[in-house]
Structure formats: C-alpha cells, structure tokens
Design an enzyme around this catalytic site. Structure first.
Site, PDB file in Angstrom:
ATOM      1  N   CYS A   1       0.860  -1.181   0.000  1.00 44.45           N
ATOM      2  CA  CYS A   1       0.000   0.000   0.000  1.00 44.45           C
ATOM      3  C   CYS A   1       0.899   1.234   0.000  1.00 44.45           C
ATOM      4  CB  CYS A   1      -0.916  -0.017   1.230  1.00 44.45           C
ATOM      5  SG  CYS A   1      -2.318   1.123   1.065  1.00 44.45           S
TER       6      CYS A   1
ATOM      7  N   CYS B   1      -3.814   6.292   0.773  1.00 41.69           N
ATOM      8  CA  CYS B   1      -3.313   5.027   0.218  1.00 41.69           C
ATOM      9  C   CYS B   1      -3.010   5.100  -1.272  1.00 41.69           C
ATOM     10  CB  CYS B   1      -4.313   3.900   0.515  1.00 41.69           C
ATOM     11  SG  CYS B   1      -4.563   3.626   2.289  1.00 41.69           S
TER      12      CYS B   1
ATOM     13  N   LYS C   1     -12.181  -4.760   3.217  1.00 39.53           N
ATOM     14  CA  LYS C   1     -11.580  -3.923   4.251  1.00 39.53           C
ATOM     15  C   LYS C   1     -12.492  -2.723   4.491  1.00 39.53           C
ATOM     16  CE  LYS C   1      -7.293  -1.480   5.351  1.00 39.53           C
ATOM     17  NZ  LYS C   1      -5.933  -1.163   4.870  1.00 39.53           N
TER      18      LYS C   1
ATOM     19  N   GLU D   1     -17.044  -7.593  -3.396  1.00 41.06           N
ATOM     20  CA  GLU D   1     -15.596  -7.326  -3.383  1.00 41.06           C
ATOM     21  C   GLU D   1     -14.794  -8.632  -3.389  1.00 41.06           C
ATOM     22  OE1 GLU D   1     -13.677  -4.837  -3.706  1.00 41.06           O
ATOM     23  OE2 GLU D   1     -14.748  -2.998  -3.190  1.00 41.06           O
TER      24      GLU D   1
ATOM     25  N   LYS E   1     -11.162  -7.644   7.072  1.00 45.42           N
ATOM     26  CA  LYS E   1     -10.518  -6.776   8.035  1.00 45.42           C
ATOM     27  C   LYS E   1     -11.406  -5.585   8.359  1.00 45.42           C
ATOM     28  CE  LYS E   1      -6.541  -3.867   8.496  1.00 45.42           C
ATOM     29  NZ  LYS E   1      -5.465  -3.225   7.831  1.00 45.42           N
TER      30      LYS E   1
ATOM     31  N   SER F   1      -5.418  -3.497  15.215  1.00 45.06           N
ATOM     32  CA  SER F   1      -4.802  -2.813  16.350  1.00 45.06           C
ATOM     33  C   SER F   1      -5.805  -2.418  17.433  1.00 45.06           C
ATOM     34  CB  SER F   1      -4.059  -1.572  15.854  1.00 45.06           C
ATOM     35  OG  SER F   1      -4.927  -0.741  15.087  1.00 45.06           O
TER      36      SER F   1
ATOM     37  N   TYR G   1      -1.451  -9.316  16.486  1.00 49.98           N
ATOM     38  CA  TYR G   1      -0.347  -8.853  17.321  1.00 49.98           C
ATOM     39  C   TYR G   1      -0.162  -9.754  18.539  1.00 49.98           C
ATOM     40  CZ  TYR G   1      -1.338  -4.935  14.301  1.00 49.98           C
ATOM     41  OH  TYR G   1      -1.567  -4.183  13.181  1.00 49.98           O
TER      42      TYR G   1
HETATM   43  C1  PBG Z   1      -2.699   0.129   5.354  1.00 51.19           C
HETATM   44  C2  PBG Z   1      -3.130  -0.715   6.484  1.00 51.19           C
HETATM   45  C3  PBG Z   1      -3.857  -0.363   7.644  1.00 51.19           C
HETATM   46  C4  PBG Z   1      -3.911  -1.499   8.450  1.00 51.19           C
HETATM   47  C5  PBG Z   1      -3.235  -2.505   7.765  1.00 51.19           C
HETATM   48  N1  PBG Z   1      -2.786  -2.005   6.545  1.00 51.19           N
HETATM   49  C6  PBG Z   1      -4.366   0.920   8.120  1.00 51.19           C
HETATM   50  C7  PBG Z   1      -5.375   1.685   7.405  1.00 51.19           C
HETATM   51  O1  PBG Z   1      -6.008   1.243   6.441  1.00 51.19           O
HETATM   52  O2  PBG Z   1      -5.548   2.821   7.840  1.00 51.19           O
HETATM   53  C8  PBG Z   1      -4.567  -1.587   9.810  1.00 51.19           C
HETATM   54  C9  PBG Z   1      -4.010  -2.603  10.731  1.00 51.19           C
HETATM   55  C10 PBG Z   1      -4.427  -2.474  12.139  1.00 51.19           C
HETATM   56  O3  PBG Z   1      -5.230  -1.602  12.528  1.00 51.19           O
HETATM   57  O4  PBG Z   1      -3.925  -3.284  12.930  1.00 51.19           O
HETATM   58  N2  PBG Z   1      -3.582   0.322   4.329  1.00 51.19           N
HETATM   59 ZN    ZN Z   2      -2.992   2.085   2.915  1.00 53.08          ZN
END
Ligand code: PBG
Ligand code: ZN
Length: 329
Positions: free
Chosen positions: A122, A132, A197, A235, A250, A276, A315
């Site tokens: 990304c 992105c 996502k 998707e 995700k 996260s 994590y």
């Molecule tokens: C990047 C990306 C993100 C995450 C993984 N790849 C952040 C976003 O889209 O802002 C999030 C991972 C997480 O929150 O643990 N595109």
């Molecule tokens: Zn990104």
C-alpha cells in the site's frame, strides 16, 4: 411438580474433559498465525507503540531476530509494514530498491529462509499525506495508484518476498498486480488480497504505529462502509475473478458475520486481520485486571476459526504461540 418424560441431554457430551475434546468442532493451531512487524527506517532501537502494549516499531537490524523468534515458535509467516525516512506525494519509497520494506524482506529471508515473509502492499506509510494512493486535490486516484502498486509489488518480489498483500482497496488492484508480477516473471508469487476492508475506527492505534494517519479527510472513498454486507461478497468475488490466491476480511472481531459469509461464498483460503484497536481493547482491559487476558485472547482466536478463518493476522501471535505450546505439554 412432575418433570417431562423425555429430556434431551446435550450435557452427556460435556461430562469430562476427554469427551469434550472428542466432540470439539474447531481448533486453533500455531500454523494459523501471521505476525505483523513494523520496521522503522529512522530508529536504532525498538520504540514501543503507546496504544499497543507489547508492540514496538523495530529498526532494520532487529528484523532477523524477530523473524527467528516467530519461526522458532512455529509461526509460519510475518507481514511487514515499513515506515520510511523519506515520504513524498506519491509514496515513491514504496518501490525503491533500497526501500525499508525491500531491505527488511532481505533481512528476514536471510535470517529465516523457511519463514513466509509477506509485504503489506500500500502507500499510506509512504505518502506525506497519509492516503493510500496518488492524489488529485483531495481525491485518491484509482488508476494512477494501480500503476504504482504494480511497481511496488514487483519491487518486493525482486527483494525476495514470499507473498504480497495489497491493502489499499483500489478497484482492479489484484488484476493489475497479477499482470505486473507475471510480466516480470513472478508467476508463482501469491497475492493475499485485503479484499474486504472496512473504513474502521479500529485502525486507530495502527496509524500511530505506522505513522499513516491521513493528513485530511478519511478513507471512506476507498475502504468499505461498515454497514454493508452484500458489497463484501461482491468485493470478495471480484478479487477471486481477478486472480487473488487468498482473501482477507478486516477488521475481524466486529465483522464475524462477514467472515462467515465470505467463507460460505468463496473457495480460497481466508485470512482475517485482528486489528490494532481489537488488540488495544483486550490489552487495556487486561492491564486493569478486568479480564483474563490469556483466556480472552484464546477464545477470540478460536472464534475467528469458528467463523471461518483459515489464517489470523494478529499482534497476539507470539503470546498465542507460547500458550499453545504450553497447553500441549
Ligand atoms: C494500510 C493498512 C492499515 C492497516 C493494515 N494495513 C491501516 C489503514 O487502512 O488505515 C490496519 C491494521 C491495524 O489496525 O492493525 N492500508
Ligand atoms: Zn494504505
């Protein structure tokens, strides 16, 4: 008062630990885990991420030891996120031969040839605006970004990555990356697509970790609306048709219905990203003594499997791997 004549008794199969183990429908294994790693080009020693206790950004020279630690615990893969020194409007560090992720890939593969090294593919960590892709005013341009994703994926492939994982939710990203990899001779390099996502508040702590908070606006024009389920299937099916080798949903915890739906509607291996914010919630509650961290984490992991996940990006991976080994002793 009389009892009914017939009582159906499911408790018969819950009577002993042995019987319970014989009728258990879902299992969690260390081979289900993928460990995310943040590599920061600007540091010499690990820097803890305040909102993610137990997670640090690490310098390049620590990548080998983290790779060995994960591998030593039986974890089959890591996913790399890079925080470059140089950021610009297009995120050109993403396809630099000596970029931080390219170097981290080489470090990890040198230290641990058998480990599956995945690169998040990304631009939000590489652009000075945190979006992105390429901008036109405040709009993220889809097709101009695809061209850069092709460069980035080929560059990771040349560095020796085992799998690329495009996460930017650009339309056509899987087809674009597939054709670029094939053209460069990397026919055998798999793509794990962040197919579904959502524009989620659960990414908050990650953006501190990866220094990728958008400078303006949000990601709602490319990531999905949390209200949508049919669109998730659309998707996922599009990415199958474009040639993805694996799919991802995700975030995971608030999207269990989506995990199940994608599992039912597709045939590819399915990964889920325990993001996260999900991690931070458990860590905060555990630090307060409000929940039993180990039991809550293990239950959460098992629930992802039950919902239909084959792989879990988390994590908690190092802890889970240790706990799994202890249980089996
Ligand atoms: C990047 C990306 C993100 C995450 C993984 N790849 C952040 C976003 O889209 O802002 C999030 C991972 C997480 O929150 O643990 N595109
Ligand atoms: Zn990104």
């Amino acid at each position: 008062m009389a009892l009914p004549e017939l009582i159906i008794r499911p408790r018969r199969l819950r009577k002993t630990a042995t019987i319970r183990s014989m009728v258990r429908e879902t299992s969690l294994s260390v081979s289900d885990l993928i460990y995310p790693v943040f590599v920061d080009e600007s540091i010499d020693a690990p820097v803890p991420v305040a909102s993610m206790p137990g997670v640090s950004r690490i310098p390049l020279h620590d990548v080998g030891s983290i790779a060995r630690e994960a591998h030593g615990l039986g974890i089959p893969g890591i996913i790399l996120f890079g925080i470059p020194k140089h950021k610009d409007a297009v995120g050109s560090s993403g396809w630099a031969t000596d970029g931080i992720v390219q170097r981290a890939i080489r470090e990890a593969k040198d230290a641990c040839p058998d480990l599956c090294v995945i690169a998040d593919t990304c631009f939000c960590e590489y652009t000075d605006h945190g979006h992105c892709g390429v901008l036109d005013g405040h709009e993220v341009l889809n097709d101009a970004t695809l061209v850069n994703l092709q460069r980035e994926a080929v560059s990771y492939a040349e560095a020796g990555v085992d799998m690329v994982a495009p996460s930017g939710m650009m339309d056509g990203m899987i087809a674009a990356i597939r054709s670029a990899l094939d053209e460069a001779g990397f026919h055998d390099l798999p793509i794990m697509s962040y197919a579904v996502k959502y524009a989620s508040a659960y990414f908050g702590p990650f953006r501190d970790a990866a220094d990728s908070t958008p400078a303006f606006g949000d990601r709602a024009s490319y990531q999905m609306d949390p209200a949508n389920r049919r669109e998730a299937i659309r998707e996922a099916l599009l990415d199958v048709a474009e040639g993805a080798d694996m799919l991802m949903v995700k975030p995971a915890l608030a999207y269990m219905d989506i995990i199940r739906e994608v599992r039912n509607e597709t045939r590819l291996p399915l990964a889920v990203y325990n993001v996260s914010g999900e991690y931070a919630m458990i860590k905060a509650a555990a630090a307060n003594g409000w929940i039993d961290e180990r039991r809550v984490v293990m239950e959460t992991m098992l629930s992802f499997k039950r919902a239909g996940a084959d792989l879990i990006l988390t994590y908690h991976a190092l802890d889970v791997a240790r706990w799994l080994t202890q249980t089996h002793q």
